[in-house]
Motif scaffolding. Structure first.
Motif, PDB file in Angstrom:
ATOM      1  N   ALA A 139      -2.732   9.274  -0.753  1.00 52.92           N
ATOM      2  CA  ALA A 139      -1.671  10.039  -1.685  1.00 52.92           C
ATOM      3  C   ALA A 139      -2.057  10.920  -2.579  1.00 52.92           C
ATOM      4  N   LEU A 140      -3.431  11.196  -2.639  1.00 55.74           N
ATOM      5  CA  LEU A 140      -3.867  12.142  -3.785  1.00 55.74           C
ATOM      6  C   LEU A 140      -4.052  13.643  -3.303  1.00 55.74           C
ATOM      7  N   PRO A 141      -3.635  14.399  -4.118  1.00 56.59           N
ATOM      8  CA  PRO A 141      -3.688  16.087  -3.586  1.00 56.59           C
ATOM      9  C   PRO A 141      -5.246  16.191  -3.193  1.00 56.59           C
ATOM     10  N   PRO A 169      -7.331  12.080 -18.814  1.00 56.96           N
ATOM     11  CA  PRO A 169      -6.804  10.845 -18.793  1.00 56.96           C
ATOM     12  C   PRO A 169      -6.555  10.406 -17.232  1.00 56.96           C
ATOM     13  N   PHE A 170      -6.224   9.182 -16.992  1.00 58.29           N
ATOM     14  CA  PHE A 170      -5.639   8.881 -15.570  1.00 58.29           C
ATOM     15  C   PHE A 170      -4.277   8.887 -15.522  1.00 58.29           C
ATOM     16  N   ASP A 171      -3.700   9.431 -14.117  1.00 59.99           N
ATOM     17  CA  ASP A 171      -2.357   9.445 -13.882  1.00 59.99           C
ATOM     18  C   ASP A 171      -1.872   8.097 -13.400  1.00 59.99           C
ATOM     19  N   PHE A 172      -2.613   7.315 -12.641  1.00 56.04           N
ATOM     20  CA  PHE A 172      -2.250   5.993 -12.209  1.00 56.04           C
ATOM     21  C   PHE A 172      -3.200   4.946 -12.485  1.00 56.04           C
ATOM     22  N   ILE A 173      -3.119   3.766 -12.880  1.00 56.93           N
ATOM     23  CA  ILE A 173      -3.985   2.764 -12.636  1.00 56.93           C
ATOM     24  C   ILE A 173      -3.432   1.349 -11.996  1.00 56.93           C
ATOM     25  N   PHE A 174      -4.268   1.021 -11.225  1.00 56.12           N
ATOM     26  CA  PHE A 174      -3.823  -0.144 -10.387  1.00 56.12           C
ATOM     27  C   PHE A 174      -4.766  -1.388 -10.737  1.00 56.12           C
ATOM     28  N   ILE A 175      -4.584  -2.048 -11.366  1.00 59.32           N
ATOM     29  CA  ILE A 175      -5.228  -3.322 -11.829  1.00 59.32           C
ATOM     30  C   ILE A 175      -5.190  -4.643 -10.843  1.00 59.32           C
ATOM     31  N   GLY A 219       0.823  -1.260   0.138  1.00 63.55           N
ATOM     32  CA  GLY A 219      -0.034  -0.132   0.025  1.00 63.55           C
ATOM     33  C   GLY A 219       0.869   1.348   0.076  1.00 63.55           C
ATOM     34  N   LYS A 220       1.901   1.344   0.907  1.00 58.39           N
ATOM     35  CA  LYS A 220       2.874   2.221   0.918  1.00 58.39           C
ATOM     36  C   LYS A 220       3.480   2.486  -0.426  1.00 58.39           C
ATOM     37  N   PHE A 221       3.818   1.379  -1.060  1.00 57.28           N
ATOM     38  CA  PHE A 221       4.596   1.229  -2.310  1.00 57.28           C
ATOM     39  C   PHE A 221       3.711   1.952  -3.329  1.00 57.28           C
ATOM     40  N   LEU A 222       2.385   1.633  -3.232  1.00 56.11           N
ATOM     41  CA  LEU A 222       1.497   2.189  -4.231  1.00 56.11           C
ATOM     42  C   LEU A 222       1.493   3.910  -3.967  1.00 56.11           C
ATOM     43  N   GLN A 223       1.568   4.348  -2.867  1.00 52.21           N
ATOM     44  CA  GLN A 223       1.627   5.681  -2.615  1.00 52.21           C
ATOM     45  C   GLN A 223       2.865   6.498  -3.133  1.00 52.21           C
ATOM     46  N   VAL A 224       3.984   5.712  -3.151  1.00 50.87           N
ATOM     47  CA  VAL A 224       5.385   6.249  -3.627  1.00 50.87           C
ATOM     48  C   VAL A 224       5.263   6.180  -5.053  1.00 50.87           C
ATOM     49  N   LEU A 225       4.627   5.227  -5.554  1.00 50.55           N
ATOM     50  CA  LEU A 225       4.632   5.318  -7.101  1.00 50.55           C
ATOM     51  C   LEU A 225       3.629   6.389  -7.344  1.00 50.55           C
ATOM     52  N   MET A 226       2.682   6.716  -6.958  1.00 50.55           N
ATOM     53  CA  MET A 226       1.605   7.740  -7.279  1.00 50.55           C
ATOM     54  C   MET A 226       2.135   9.211  -7.086  1.00 50.55           C
ATOM     55  N   ILE A 227       2.795   9.305  -5.906  1.00 46.92           N
ATOM     56  CA  ILE A 227       3.317  10.549  -5.809  1.00 46.92           C
ATOM     57  C   ILE A 227       4.653  11.059  -6.717  1.00 46.92           C
TER      58      ILE A 227
END
Ligand code: SAH
Ligand code: DHB
Ligand code: MG
Length: 224
Positions: A78-80, A132-138, A46-54
């Protein structure tokens, strides 16, 4: 090397850098209470997804497969301020549990859960012709992962990051004759990436509190 050391190191990392608060531990507890399978990502992932998003300045996020909202909560955090996350979930009962968990985390404003089959909703998202999306988690069902990935590219811009969970499955992907539909689904995606000129992709294997698995991490270069 044994699994015990992977678990201990995972706990070491999460104690330092992946602490769960009550909203997250309540979310995990809600799955047992509601008889929903424990298939959420780990705290460190979960934290890793945050790091990638940011790292890609993600303001618009799409998730396939909500379950109880555990990964959703990590990502929405992790969203603004003006960020939005859309999460697709086929099971209305799971989606209702997730909505409560997301509300309990104070994130209801940022998260929109859409109930239905991802393969039905994705064409609607394309037809909407939104930004468009900036980040997509499948992270939904595995057999159509290749189709999900193709839709994800259509919903992207150059620079969008696409992450796909559970693509190693304890190494079962090495078995070319596997009859497991989940294994076959992720094998098909993994192999398709070799020739996919729209993305620069890799697969990261993961160990820790969950079984040995891995994630595709792909950055979109172009869309054709
Ligand atoms: N991302 C979650 C875990 C998702 S588990 C987390 O880490 O917290 C996979 C989820 O995908 C399940 O809730 C399942 O009901 C959902 N799912 C399965 N098939 C689906 C489909 N065709 N469309 C949308 N969601 C689906
Ligand atoms: C399964 C699905 C998941 O998303 C996951 O993280 C682990 C297991 C599964 O369907 O087996
Ligand atoms: Mg998963």
């Amino acid at each position: 090397m044994n699994e015990d050391i992977f678990l201990k190191v995972d706990n070491y990392i999460s104690n330092l850098l992946g602490q769960e608060d009550k909203a997250l531990t309540d979310t995990i507890a809600s799955l047992d209470n509601e008889n929903i399978p424990q298939m959420s990502v780990s705290a460190n992932l979960g934290k890793f997804l945050q790091v990638l998003m940011i790292s890609c300045n993600a303001k618009r996020v799409l998730e396939l497969g909500t379950l109880g909202g555990y990964s959703t909560i990590w990502m929405a955090r992790a969203l603004p301020e003006n960020g939005k996350l859309i999460s697709l979930e086929i099971d209305k009962r799971y989606a209702d549990v997730a909505k409560k968990n997301i509300e309990n985390a104070g994130l209801a404003q940022k998260v929109d859960i859409r109930v239905g089959k991802a393969l039905d909703i994705l064409p609607d998202l394309i037809a909407q012709n939104d930004e468009p999306f900036d980040f997509i988690f499948i992270d939904a069902d595995k057999p159509p992962y290749t189709e999900y990935f193709d839709y994800a590219i259509k919903l992207s811009r150059p620079g969008t990051l696409i992450v796909c969970d559970n693509v190693v499955r304890e190494g079962k992907i090495l078995d070319e004759n596997s009859q497991d539909e989940k294994v076959r689904g992720v094998q098909r995606l993994n192999e398709s990436l070799k020739e996919n000129k729209n993305v620069t992709a890799t697969i990261m294997q993961t160990v820790g509190s969950k079984e040995h698995d891995g994630m595709v991490i792909a950055v979109v270069n172009r869309i054709d």
